[in-house]
Design a protein around this motif. Structure first.
Motif, PDB file in Angstrom:
ATOM      1  N   SER A  23       1.039  -0.877  -0.343  1.00 29.95           N
ATOM      2  CA  SER A  23       0.005  -0.222  -0.055  1.00 29.95           C
ATOM      3  C   SER A  23       1.003   1.157   0.119  1.00 29.95           C
ATOM      4  CB  SER A  23      -0.950  -0.180   1.335  1.00 29.95           C
ATOM      5  OG  SER A  23      -1.682   1.085   1.216  1.00 29.95           O
ATOM      6  N   PRO A  24       1.014   2.556  -1.247  1.00 30.74           N
ATOM      7  CA  PRO A  24       1.151   3.595  -0.954  1.00 30.74           C
ATOM      8  C   PRO A  24       0.825   4.436  -0.510  1.00 30.74           C
ATOM      9  CG  PRO A  24      -0.114   3.501  -3.283  1.00 30.74           C
ATOM     10  CD  PRO A  24      -0.118   2.029  -1.805  1.00 30.74           C
ATOM     11  N   GLU A  25      -0.278   4.073   0.616  1.00 30.00           N
ATOM     12  CA  GLU A  25      -1.726   5.350   1.446  1.00 30.00           C
ATOM     13  C   GLU A  25      -0.461   5.875   2.270  1.00 30.00           C
ATOM     14  OE1 GLU A  25      -4.888   3.817   2.229  1.00 30.00           O
ATOM     15  OE2 GLU A  25      -5.754   3.017   0.273  1.00 30.00           O
ATOM     16  N   GLY A  26      -0.068   5.185   2.772  1.00 32.34           N
ATOM     17  CA  GLY A  26       0.526   6.271   4.352  1.00 32.34           C
ATOM     18  C   GLY A  26       1.830   6.997   3.791  1.00 32.34           C
ATOM     19  N   LEU A  27       2.693   6.492   2.567  1.00 32.30           N
ATOM     20  CA  LEU A  27       3.948   7.413   2.029  1.00 32.30           C
ATOM     21  C   LEU A  27       3.083   8.540   1.294  1.00 32.30           C
ATOM     22  CD1 LEU A  27       6.135   4.298   1.091  1.00 32.30           C
ATOM     23  CD2 LEU A  27       6.741   6.393   2.646  1.00 32.30           C
ATOM     24  N   ALA A  28       1.780   7.956   0.966  1.00 28.90           N
ATOM     25  CA  ALA A  28       1.337   9.334   0.275  1.00 28.90           C
ATOM     26  C   ALA A  28       0.945  10.211   1.091  1.00 28.90           C
ATOM     27  CB  ALA A  28      -0.332   8.751  -0.616  1.00 28.90           C
ATOM     28  N   LYS A  29       0.014  10.116   1.925  1.00 30.72           N
ATOM     29  CA  LYS A  29       0.128  11.482   2.792  1.00 30.72           C
ATOM     30  C   LYS A  29       1.400  12.240   3.890  1.00 30.72           C
ATOM     31  CE  LYS A  29      -4.461   8.762   4.719  1.00 30.72           C
ATOM     32  NZ  LYS A  29      -4.411   7.249   6.056  1.00 30.72           N
ATOM     33  N   ALA A  30       2.425  10.837   3.697  1.00 30.62           N
ATOM     34  CA  ALA A  30       3.696  11.955   4.095  1.00 30.62           C
ATOM     35  C   ALA A  30       4.091  12.938   3.440  1.00 30.62           C
ATOM     36  CB  ALA A  30       4.382  10.874   4.604  1.00 30.62           C
ATOM     37  N   VAL A  31       4.244  12.542   1.971  1.00 35.38           N
ATOM     38  CA  VAL A  31       4.158  13.390   0.451  1.00 35.38           C
ATOM     39  C   VAL A  31       3.455  14.407   0.482  1.00 35.38           C
ATOM     40  CG1 VAL A  31       4.894  12.729  -1.731  1.00 35.38           C
ATOM     41  CG2 VAL A  31       5.751  10.950  -0.353  1.00 35.38           C
ATOM     42  N   VAL A  32       2.273  14.795   1.001  1.00 34.13           N
ATOM     43  CA  VAL A  32       1.210  15.810   0.887  1.00 34.13           C
ATOM     44  C   VAL A  32       1.606  16.302   1.541  1.00 34.13           C
ATOM     45  CG1 VAL A  32      -1.374  16.482   0.794  1.00 34.13           C
ATOM     46  CG2 VAL A  32      -0.750  13.856  -0.543  1.00 34.13           C
ATOM     47  N   VAL A  33       1.311  16.042   3.050  1.00 33.03           N
ATOM     48  CA  VAL A  33       2.367  16.620   4.217  1.00 33.03           C
ATOM     49  C   VAL A  33       3.569  17.042   3.955  1.00 33.03           C
ATOM     50  CG1 VAL A  33       3.049  17.059   6.509  1.00 33.03           C
ATOM     51  CG2 VAL A  33       1.211  15.267   5.745  1.00 33.03           C
ATOM     52  N   ALA A  85      13.037  21.544   2.738  1.00 38.93           N
ATOM     53  CA  ALA A  85      11.674  21.178   2.780  1.00 38.93           C
ATOM     54  C   ALA A  85      11.486  20.560   1.589  1.00 38.93           C
ATOM     55  CB  ALA A  85      10.210  22.710   2.782  1.00 38.93           C
ATOM     56  N   PHE A  86      12.474  20.666   0.801  1.00 35.20           N
ATOM     57  CA  PHE A  86      12.438  20.410  -0.419  1.00 35.20           C
ATOM     58  C   PHE A  86      13.449  18.912  -0.556  1.00 35.20           C
ATOM     59  CE2 PHE A  86      15.571  19.071  -4.150  1.00 35.20           C
ATOM     60  CZ  PHE A  86      14.364  19.040  -5.113  1.00 35.20           C
ATOM     61  N   LEU A  87      14.258  18.669   0.140  1.00 36.27           N
ATOM     62  CA  LEU A  87      15.296  17.318   0.878  1.00 36.27           C
ATOM     63  C   LEU A  87      14.615  16.404   1.190  1.00 36.27           C
ATOM     64  CD1 LEU A  87      17.858  15.874   0.171  1.00 36.27           C
ATOM     65  CD2 LEU A  87      18.385  17.153   3.116  1.00 36.27           C
ATOM     66  N   ALA A  88      13.824  16.866   2.135  1.00 41.44           N
ATOM     67  CA  ALA A  88      12.873  15.512   2.978  1.00 41.44           C
ATOM     68  C   ALA A  88      11.259  15.774   1.892  1.00 41.44           C
ATOM     69  CB  ALA A  88      11.533  16.754   4.492  1.00 41.44           C
ATOM     70  N   THR A  89      10.958  16.115   1.136  1.00 33.87           N
ATOM     71  CA  THR A  89       9.695  15.771   0.088  1.00 33.87           C
ATOM     72  C   THR A  89      10.610  14.894  -0.828  1.00 33.87           C
ATOM     73  OG1 THR A  89       9.020  17.919   0.346  1.00 33.87           O
ATOM     74  CG2 THR A  89       8.437  16.730  -1.123  1.00 33.87           C
ATOM     75  N   ALA A  90      11.722  15.013  -1.442  1.00 33.13           N
ATOM     76  CA  ALA A  90      12.286  15.239  -2.098  1.00 33.13           C
ATOM     77  C   ALA A  90      12.567  12.666  -1.915  1.00 33.13           C
ATOM     78  CB  ALA A  90      13.608  15.297  -2.910  1.00 33.13           C
ATOM     79  N   VAL A  91      13.450  12.909  -1.138  1.00 31.28           N
ATOM     80  CA  VAL A  91      13.512  11.289  -0.207  1.00 31.28           C
ATOM     81  C   VAL A  91      12.311  10.527  -0.288  1.00 31.28           C
ATOM     82  CG1 VAL A  91      14.646  10.116   1.837  1.00 31.28           C
ATOM     83  CG2 VAL A  91      15.305  12.207   1.360  1.00 31.28           C
ATOM     84  N   VAL A  92      11.642  11.444   0.523  1.00 35.13           N
ATOM     85  CA  VAL A  92      10.050  10.466   0.975  1.00 35.13           C
ATOM     86  C   VAL A  92       8.958  10.554  -0.383  1.00 35.13           C
ATOM     87  CG1 VAL A  92       7.418  10.765   2.348  1.00 35.13           C
ATOM     88  CG2 VAL A  92       9.819  11.101   2.593  1.00 35.13           C
ATOM     89  N   PHE A  93       9.261  11.413  -1.885  1.00 35.03           N
ATOM     90  CA  PHE A  93       8.546  11.475  -3.327  1.00 35.03           C
ATOM     91  C   PHE A  93       9.259  10.002  -3.764  1.00 35.03           C
ATOM     92  CE2 PHE A  93       8.488  11.847  -7.077  1.00 35.03           C
ATOM     93  CZ  PHE A  93       6.908  12.039  -7.751  1.00 35.03           C
ATOM     94  N   LEU A  94      10.226   9.924  -3.024  1.00 35.30           N
ATOM     95  CA  LEU A  94      11.036   8.291  -3.872  1.00 35.30           C
ATOM     96  C   LEU A  94      11.088   7.511  -3.380  1.00 35.30           C
ATOM     97  CD1 LEU A  94      14.344   9.932  -4.965  1.00 35.30           C
ATOM     98  CD2 LEU A  94      12.829  10.172  -6.732  1.00 35.30           C
TER      99      LEU A  94
END
Length: 260
Positions: free
Chosen positions: A39-49, A105-114
């Motif tokens: 499931s990608p749902e948990g990761l998706a919520k983190a990426v959205v935040v 913010a960009f660095l944290a987002t890039a890691v979780v998005f990947l």
């Protein structure tokens, strides 16, 4: 040659249709591929935040840039008599601080998005391996190749989108427009290229007027990045929802199975 119905997969029947369009059941060796889906749902919520944090940092940067431009413009008009050292230092600190927040913010987002991107690519391999133009590792590696990273991640995303598109209950294909994905990618690339141009202008600026002009370009880049972040949120939410719907149907083409 591609399927005569969906034009997406290789044909496996005599009349030129692929396994999914022909309703061919999944291979017995992989009778329960659902167990391999993640499931990608948990990761998706983190990426959205985190994308929201990126947008907020961009807004702060725009405000800090506007304050900087105001002080410099005012100072140019009266020889800086009306601008105190404290105001100038505060403006510099706010602008530098906003830039630091953007970077974090960009660095944290890039890691979780990947991580999320690799997860949905993993699921796409199970949904429909034949629609994937590139191997799973490119979901991460494609972002780090200069110049090619302007194209490769979009190719990977296109394959994921195609495999994740909801099918009808009888297994026939249903097209899902990729408008949000195309808009996100187009704005993201424009923001990336324009950012490089604006940063070069800012670093090369020497006179007060050049600094004002360059700061305006950087502010425009930040505003464009806000739009890209909003579209990225829509893309992540849409694709995650599509994968949930696709998994619920349990219809998989012949030859799919577990992936590492």
């Amino acid at each position: 040659m591609l399927c005569s119905t969906c034009r997406l997969r290789p044909p496996v029947t005599g009349d030129g249709r692929c396994a999914l369009c022909a309703g061919v059941p999944a291979a017995p060796a992989f009778h329960a591929p659902q167990q391999y889906l993640r499931s990608p749902e948990g990761l998706a919520k983190a990426v959205v935040v985190l994308l929201s944090a990126v947008a907020a940092a961009d807004v702060l940067a725009v405000a800090a840039g506007a304050n900087m431009r105001r002080l410099i413009t005012t100072g140019m008009a009266d020889g800086y008599a009306s601008v105190s050292d404290e105001e100038a230092e505060l403006a510099d600190n706010l602008y530098a601080g906003a830039g630091g927040l953007q970077a974090l913010a960009f660095l944290a987002t890039a890691v979780v998005f990947l991580i999320w991107f690799h997860r949905v690519r993993h699921n796409a391999e199970i949904f429909d391996r034949s629609t994937q133009p590139m191997r799973p590792g490119w979901a991460i590696g494609g972002w780090f190749i200069p110049i090619a990273n302007l194209v490769l991640p979009r190719r990977v995303a296109g394959g994921i989108w195609t495999a994740s598109a909801q099918t009808n209950t009888d297994g026939s294909w249903r097209h899902v427009p990729a408008t949000v994905m195309n808009l996100w990618w187009g704005v993201w690339i424009c923001s990336l290229l324009f950012s490089r141009f604006a940063q070069r202008r800012y670093l090369a600026a020497e006179s007060p007027q050049e600094i004002v002009d360059a700061t305006g370009l950087v502010m425009a880049t930040d505003a464009l990045d806000v739009v890209a972040a909003v579209l990225a949120v829509l893309f992540v939410r849409k694709l995650t929802r599509m994968q949930g719907e696709r998994a619920a149907l349990g219809v998989y083409p012949l030859g799919t199975g577990p992936v590492a």
